[in-house]
Design a protein around this motif. Sequence first.
Motif, PDB file in Angstrom:
ATOM      1  N   ARG A  83       0.525  -1.052   0.094  1.00 29.40           N
ATOM      2  CA  ARG A  83       0.614   0.614  -0.348  1.00 29.40           C
ATOM      3  C   ARG A  83       0.719   1.100   0.078  1.00 29.40           C
ATOM      4  N   GLU A  94      -5.267   1.116  -1.734  1.00 25.90           N
ATOM      5  CA  GLU A  94      -5.191  -0.301  -0.936  1.00 25.90           C
ATOM      6  C   GLU A  94      -5.163  -1.439  -1.859  1.00 25.90           C
ATOM      7  N   GLY A 139      -5.210  -5.934  -1.579  1.00 25.20           N
ATOM      8  CA  GLY A 139      -6.228  -6.613  -0.808  1.00 25.20           C
ATOM      9  C   GLY A 139      -5.385  -7.949  -1.116  1.00 25.20           C
ATOM     10  N   ASP A 140      -5.309  -8.611   0.167  1.00 28.90           N
ATOM     11  CA  ASP A 140      -5.211 -10.145   0.026  1.00 28.90           C
ATOM     12  C   ASP A 140      -5.642 -10.987  -1.311  1.00 28.90           C
TER      13      ASP A 140
END
Length: 121
Positions: free
Chosen positions: A14, A20, A22-23
């Motif tokens: 990030r 952002e 995400g996994d």
Amino acid sequence: MTDDRRRRGLEMMRQVYGWEVGDAPGDFFGITVDHLFADIWSRPGLSMRDRRLLLLGVLAARGLNDVLDIQIPAALANSELTAAELREIAIFLTHYVGWPLGARLSVQIDTLIAEHERKRH
């Protein structure tokens, strides 16, 4: 992989990219997050700006403009490099990576700076 290592890796991604992240599933993504970002980008000894400068040089030398399209805006968004510094980088690197790659980099930097400025206003 530990949950803490994955969390640290995602947080560093990030920071590096400025958005952002995400996994995601898969070994490739996991190794990238857990090793490259949690371990390598997080090591002491070089600042984020130092790492970005090195990465920009490598990417320019290899002609990896698609990745430069990610790294240059991130450097601007994170205030690691100014528009003037990026333009100077293009001039400097042109003399090491060759004129065709350097000319492409210069145009790319100007285009990405203009996009960055449009988004800010």
